[in-house]
Design a protein around this motif. Sequence first.
Motif, PDB file in Angstrom:
ATOM      1  N   ALA A  73      -0.742 -12.791  -3.073  1.00  0.00           N
ATOM      2  CA  ALA A  73      -1.568 -14.599  -3.331  1.00  0.00           C
ATOM      3  C   ALA A  73      -1.910 -14.817  -2.551  1.00  0.00           C
ATOM      4  O   ALA A  73      -3.320 -15.311  -2.286  1.00  0.00           O
ATOM      5  N   ILE A  74      -1.358 -14.577  -1.328  1.00  0.00           N
ATOM      6  CA  ILE A  74      -1.944 -15.154  -0.250  1.00  0.00           C
ATOM      7  C   ILE A  74      -3.275 -14.147   0.547  1.00  0.00           C
ATOM      8  O   ILE A  74      -4.080 -14.635   0.295  1.00  0.00           O
ATOM      9  N   ILE A  75      -3.130 -13.117   0.135  1.00  0.00           N
ATOM     10  CA  ILE A  75      -4.482 -11.976  -0.172  1.00  0.00           C
ATOM     11  C   ILE A  75      -6.086 -12.812  -0.770  1.00  0.00           C
ATOM     12  O   ILE A  75      -6.906 -13.109  -0.375  1.00  0.00           O
ATOM     13  N   MET A  76      -5.234 -13.059  -1.989  1.00  0.00           N
ATOM     14  CA  MET A  76      -6.190 -12.935  -2.744  1.00  0.00           C
ATOM     15  C   MET A  76      -6.530 -14.661  -2.665  1.00  0.00           C
ATOM     16  O   MET A  76      -7.946 -14.585  -2.876  1.00  0.00           O
ATOM     17  N   SER A  77      -5.801 -15.594  -2.155  1.00  0.00           N
ATOM     18  CA  SER A  77      -6.366 -16.946  -1.899  1.00  0.00           C
ATOM     19  C   SER A  77      -7.311 -17.350  -0.668  1.00  0.00           C
ATOM     20  O   SER A  77      -8.029 -17.540  -0.929  1.00  0.00           O
ATOM     21  N   ARG A  78      -7.070 -16.208   0.354  1.00  0.00           N
ATOM     22  CA  ARG A  78      -7.718 -15.896   1.127  1.00  0.00           C
ATOM     23  C   ARG A  78      -9.228 -15.213   1.017  1.00  0.00           C
ATOM     24  O   ARG A  78     -10.041 -15.659   1.951  1.00  0.00           O
ATOM     25  N   SER A  79      -8.987 -14.305   0.016  1.00  0.00           N
ATOM     26  CA  SER A  79     -10.528 -13.572   0.321  1.00  0.00           C
ATOM     27  C   SER A  79     -11.670 -14.770  -0.861  1.00  0.00           C
ATOM     28  O   SER A  79     -12.618 -13.995  -1.083  1.00  0.00           O
ATOM     29  N   GLU A  80     -10.559 -15.076  -1.592  1.00  0.00           N
ATOM     30  CA  GLU A  80     -11.174 -15.162  -2.955  1.00  0.00           C
ATOM     31  C   GLU A  80     -11.296 -14.773  -3.681  1.00  0.00           C
ATOM     32  O   GLU A  80     -12.598 -15.258  -4.351  1.00  0.00           O
ATOM     33  N   SER A  81     -10.799 -13.725  -3.937  1.00  0.00           N
ATOM     34  CA  SER A  81     -11.302 -12.597  -5.540  1.00  0.00           C
ATOM     35  C   SER A  81      -9.819 -11.781  -5.476  1.00  0.00           C
ATOM     36  O   SER A  81      -8.692 -11.386  -4.641  1.00  0.00           O
ATOM     37  N   ILE A  83     -10.028  -8.599  -5.702  1.00  0.00           N
ATOM     38  CA  ILE A  83     -10.320  -7.203  -5.659  1.00  0.00           C
ATOM     39  C   ILE A  83      -9.107  -7.084  -4.461  1.00  0.00           C
ATOM     40  O   ILE A  83      -8.811  -5.868  -4.811  1.00  0.00           O
ATOM     41  N   PRO A  84      -8.780  -7.292  -3.708  1.00  0.00           N
ATOM     42  CA  PRO A  84      -8.249  -7.381  -2.435  1.00  0.00           C
ATOM     43  C   PRO A  84      -6.821  -6.915  -2.763  1.00  0.00           C
ATOM     44  O   PRO A  84      -6.473  -6.400  -1.964  1.00  0.00           O
ATOM     45  N   SER A  85      -6.304  -7.800  -3.721  1.00  0.00           N
ATOM     46  CA  SER A  85      -4.976  -7.424  -4.064  1.00  0.00           C
ATOM     47  C   SER A  85      -4.406  -6.399  -5.078  1.00  0.00           C
ATOM     48  O   SER A  85      -3.386  -6.416  -4.503  1.00  0.00           O
ATOM     49  N   ILE A  86      -6.251  -6.541  -5.631  1.00  0.00           N
ATOM     50  CA  ILE A  86      -5.250  -4.627  -6.651  1.00  0.00           C
ATOM     51  C   ILE A  86      -5.664  -3.925  -5.767  1.00  0.00           C
ATOM     52  O   ILE A  86      -4.949  -3.194  -5.770  1.00  0.00           O
TER      53      ILE A  86
END
Length: 98
Positions: A73-81, A83-86
Amino acid sequence: MKELLIFAFVFSFVNAVLEELLWRGTLFQILSHQVSMLYALVITSLAFGLHHIAIGIPFAVAISFSIGGFFFAIIMSRSESVIPSILWHFIINQQRLL
């Protein structure tokens, strides 16, 4: 052996995509617009880990999955995508399976 490796790869990919689209791409996004970002992180991360109990994962391991959910969730929140969390989810799945 080749078929098993192909299955592991496909399973890891499909699992990562579906879980991230559901938990971070949909539920986290909706909740983060309703409540604080921290609350959305905690609730969706705990729920992500605990839903694994339904497939037979022991409670202690499910809690560790919650930590992973928080990380995703932090990865997705910071990247605003999503895809990086996937991608991270897929990589971690691969490590567990191989």
